[in-house]
Design a protein around this motif. Structure first.
Motif, PDB file in Angstrom:
ATOM      1  N   VAL A  41       0.858  -1.177   0.000  1.00  0.00           N
ATOM      2  CA  VAL A  41       0.000   0.000   0.000  1.00  0.00           C
ATOM      3  C   VAL A  41       0.895   1.228   0.000  1.00  0.00           C
ATOM      4  O   VAL A  41       1.755   1.381   0.873  1.00  0.00           O
ATOM      5  CB  VAL A  41      -0.928   0.016   1.237  1.00  0.00           C
ATOM      6  CG1 VAL A  41      -1.757   1.295   1.262  1.00  0.00           C
ATOM      7  CG2 VAL A  41      -1.835  -1.195   1.242  1.00  0.00           C
ATOM      8  N   ASP A  42       0.718   2.114  -0.981  1.00  0.00           N
ATOM      9  CA  ASP A  42       1.547   3.306  -1.106  1.00  0.00           C
ATOM     10  C   ASP A  42       0.951   4.424  -0.247  1.00  0.00           C
ATOM     11  O   ASP A  42      -0.065   5.022  -0.592  1.00  0.00           O
ATOM     12  CB  ASP A  42       1.622   3.743  -2.562  1.00  0.00           C
ATOM     13  CG  ASP A  42       2.614   4.880  -2.780  1.00  0.00           C
ATOM     14  OD1 ASP A  42       3.166   5.404  -1.771  1.00  0.00           O
ATOM     15  OD2 ASP A  42       2.840   5.262  -3.932  1.00  0.00           O
ATOM     16  N   LEU A  43       1.606   4.690   0.890  1.00  0.00           N
ATOM     17  CA  LEU A  43       1.168   5.750   1.795  1.00  0.00           C
ATOM     18  C   LEU A  43       2.060   6.982   1.702  1.00  0.00           C
ATOM     19  O   LEU A  43       2.081   7.797   2.621  1.00  0.00           O
ATOM     20  CB  LEU A  43       1.158   5.225   3.240  1.00  0.00           C
ATOM     21  CG  LEU A  43       0.254   4.021   3.511  1.00  0.00           C
ATOM     22  CD1 LEU A  43       0.432   3.545   4.950  1.00  0.00           C
ATOM     23  CD2 LEU A  43      -1.198   4.359   3.234  1.00  0.00           C
ATOM     24  N   GLY A  44       2.786   7.108   0.625  1.00  0.00           N
ATOM     25  CA  GLY A  44       3.676   8.256   0.473  1.00  0.00           C
ATOM     26  C   GLY A  44       5.005   8.005   1.145  1.00  0.00           C
ATOM     27  O   GLY A  44       5.941   7.484   0.543  1.00  0.00           O
ATOM     28  N   GLY A  45       5.132   8.358   2.409  1.00  0.00           N
ATOM     29  CA  GLY A  45       6.376   8.164   3.140  1.00  0.00           C
ATOM     30  C   GLY A  45       6.642   6.727   3.531  1.00  0.00           C
ATOM     31  O   GLY A  45       7.770   6.375   3.894  1.00  0.00           O
ATOM     32  N   LEU A  46       5.631   5.880   3.448  1.00  0.00           N
ATOM     33  CA  LEU A  46       5.773   4.455   3.733  1.00  0.00           C
ATOM     34  C   LEU A  46       5.072   3.652   2.647  1.00  0.00           C
ATOM     35  O   LEU A  46       3.987   4.030   2.189  1.00  0.00           O
ATOM     36  CB  LEU A  46       5.147   4.089   5.088  1.00  0.00           C
ATOM     37  CG  LEU A  46       5.866   4.473   6.375  1.00  0.00           C
ATOM     38  CD1 LEU A  46       5.021   4.055   7.571  1.00  0.00           C
ATOM     39  CD2 LEU A  46       7.230   3.825   6.457  1.00  0.00           C
ATOM     40  N   ARG A  47       5.702   2.564   2.240  1.00  0.00           N
ATOM     41  CA  ARG A  47       5.032   1.591   1.389  1.00  0.00           C
ATOM     42  C   ARG A  47       4.886   0.329   2.219  1.00  0.00           C
ATOM     43  O   ARG A  47       5.876  -0.308   2.578  1.00  0.00           O
ATOM     44  CB  ARG A  47       5.832   1.348   0.120  1.00  0.00           C
ATOM     45  CG  ARG A  47       5.963   2.605  -0.749  1.00  0.00           C
ATOM     46  CD  ARG A  47       6.869   2.383  -1.924  1.00  0.00           C
ATOM     47  NE  ARG A  47       7.206   3.638  -2.593  1.00  0.00           N
ATOM     48  CZ  ARG A  47       8.249   3.802  -3.390  1.00  0.00           C
ATOM     49  NH1 ARG A  47       9.064   2.777  -3.627  1.00  0.00           N
ATOM     50  NH2 ARG A  47       8.492   4.980  -3.953  1.00  0.00           N
ATOM     51  N   LEU A  48       3.652   0.009   2.527  1.00  0.00           N
ATOM     52  CA  LEU A  48       3.354  -0.997   3.543  1.00  0.00           C
ATOM     53  C   LEU A  48       2.912  -2.297   2.884  1.00  0.00           C
ATOM     54  O   LEU A  48       1.935  -2.314   2.128  1.00  0.00           O
ATOM     55  CB  LEU A  48       2.246  -0.465   4.453  1.00  0.00           C
ATOM     56  CG  LEU A  48       2.006  -1.140   5.786  1.00  0.00           C
ATOM     57  CD1 LEU A  48       3.219  -0.999   6.701  1.00  0.00           C
ATOM     58  CD2 LEU A  48       0.770  -0.553   6.450  1.00  0.00           C
ATOM     59  N   PRO A  49       3.625  -3.410   3.134  1.00  0.00           N
ATOM     60  CA  PRO A  49       3.215  -4.687   2.544  1.00  0.00           C
ATOM     61  C   PRO A  49       1.881  -5.149   3.114  1.00  0.00           C
ATOM     62  O   PRO A  49       1.571  -4.899   4.287  1.00  0.00           O
ATOM     63  CB  PRO A  49       4.354  -5.636   2.926  1.00  0.00           C
ATOM     64  CG  PRO A  49       4.983  -5.021   4.121  1.00  0.00           C
ATOM     65  CD  PRO A  49       4.839  -3.541   3.961  1.00  0.00           C
ATOM     66  N   VAL A  50       1.094  -5.804   2.286  1.00  0.00           N
ATOM     67  CA  VAL A  50      -0.216  -6.284   2.718  1.00  0.00           C
ATOM     68  C   VAL A  50      -0.317  -7.768   2.434  1.00  0.00           C
ATOM     69  O   VAL A  50       0.427  -8.324   1.629  1.00  0.00           O
ATOM     70  CB  VAL A  50      -1.350  -5.533   1.989  1.00  0.00           C
ATOM     71  CG1 VAL A  50      -1.352  -4.070   2.378  1.00  0.00           C
ATOM     72  CG2 VAL A  50      -1.232  -5.679   0.475  1.00  0.00           C
ATOM     73  N   GLY A  51      -1.246  -8.406   3.103  1.00  0.00           N
ATOM     74  CA  GLY A  51      -1.449  -9.833   2.926  1.00  0.00           C
ATOM     75  C   GLY A  51      -2.889 -10.205   3.186  1.00  0.00           C
ATOM     76  O   GLY A  51      -3.710  -9.377   3.607  1.00  0.00           O
ATOM     77  N   GLU A  52      -3.203 -11.455   2.952  1.00  0.00           N
ATOM     78  CA  GLU A  52      -4.555 -11.951   3.160  1.00  0.00           C
ATOM     79  C   GLU A  52      -4.947 -11.818   4.626  1.00  0.00           C
ATOM     80  O   GLU A  52      -4.199 -12.205   5.522  1.00  0.00           O
ATOM     81  CB  GLU A  52      -4.630 -13.424   2.732  1.00  0.00           C
ATOM     82  CG  GLU A  52      -6.033 -14.002   2.764  1.00  0.00           C
ATOM     83  CD  GLU A  52      -6.923 -13.417   1.681  1.00  0.00           C
ATOM     84  OE1 GLU A  52      -8.149 -13.398   1.886  1.00  0.00           O
ATOM     85  OE2 GLU A  52      -6.384 -12.988   0.651  1.00  0.00           O
ATOM     86  N   GLY A  53      -6.103 -11.232   4.879  1.00  0.00           N
ATOM     87  CA  GLY A  53      -6.590 -11.080   6.245  1.00  0.00           C
ATOM     88  C   GLY A  53      -6.062  -9.858   6.971  1.00  0.00           C
ATOM     89  O   GLY A  53      -6.351  -9.661   8.144  1.00  0.00           O
TER      90      GLY A  53
END
Length: 223
Positions: A41-53
């Protein structure tokens, strides 16, 4: 008298071949270094990995997004990114401040060695819930500092913690080039899909009661 002049030999040095630095085995990553591609997920200052659930919520201070909360089952991971000096890290200083703050609030923590180095582990008082186990993790990067807080089951159960520790390992921090004082939060923003959906709902004078992701985490705000 004649002297024979020695011919000057020109020595040309071969240009040094600069090899790209080898990719580290895990992050968190700086946006400018090689890192594996995956869904984030591109949050600008952070790109946060996502997963099922996964469920992702955003921490809001005033009108600014300053952090993110990842919920998985009975565990939670809160992450914030801050500016840091170029030459030195700030985790030692921040760790001391955190320990003092927890103690002042009636909780207790102690230093221990974790998968990311020295961390704080203990219990903090939560209104109406008694004491809650917690782990404070700090990672010093190039001109940034990432603070992660594990709570719930992941604070005490290694198996539950592994999922969220892997999230930390795959976070990408986008520091930017603008000057920032140390400990200033790196600004975050809503993902593009969420911003577009909010604009569409606003144009129809409707409240943003949508889910901006068909598949993946739900983005909500915490005030």
């Amino acid at each position: 008298m004649f002297r024979r002049r020695r011919a000057k030999r020109e020595i040309t040095a071969e240009p040094a071949v600069q090899e790209a630095p080898p990719m580290r085995e895990s992050g968190p990553w700086d946006a400018d270094e090689p890192h594996p591609e995956r869904e984030r997920v591109d949050l600008g200052g952070l790109r946060l990995p996502v997963g099922e659930g996964f469920e992702v919520q955003l921490n809001v201070a005033g009108d600014e997004i300053v952090g993110a909360l990842v919920l998985v089952g009975d565990s939670a991971l809160q992450v914030h990114a801050f500016a840091a000096p170029k030459s030195t890290g700030i985790w030692d200083e921040v760790r001391t401040e955190l320990a003092a703050g927890v103690k002042d609030a009636g909780g207790r923590v102690e230093e221990r060695e974790g998968p990311f180095g020295v961390e704080l582990a203990g219990k903090v008082p939560v209104e109406g819930q008694g004491e809650q186990p917690v782990r404070y993790i700090g990672i010093d990067g190039p001109r940034w500092f990432l603070r992660a807080v594990l709570s719930g089951k992941a604070a005490t159960d290694p198996a539950a913690a592994e999922t969220l520790e892997n999230v930390i390992r795959d976070i990408v921090v986008v520091r930017g080039e603008e000057p920032m004082p140390p400990k200033e939060p790196i600004r975050l923003r809503l993902p593009a899909e969420a911003r577009q959906a909010m604009e569409q709902h606003a144009s129809r004078d409707k409240k943003p009661d949508f889910n901006p992701f068909k598949r993946g985490p739900e983005i909500t705000e915490i005030r």
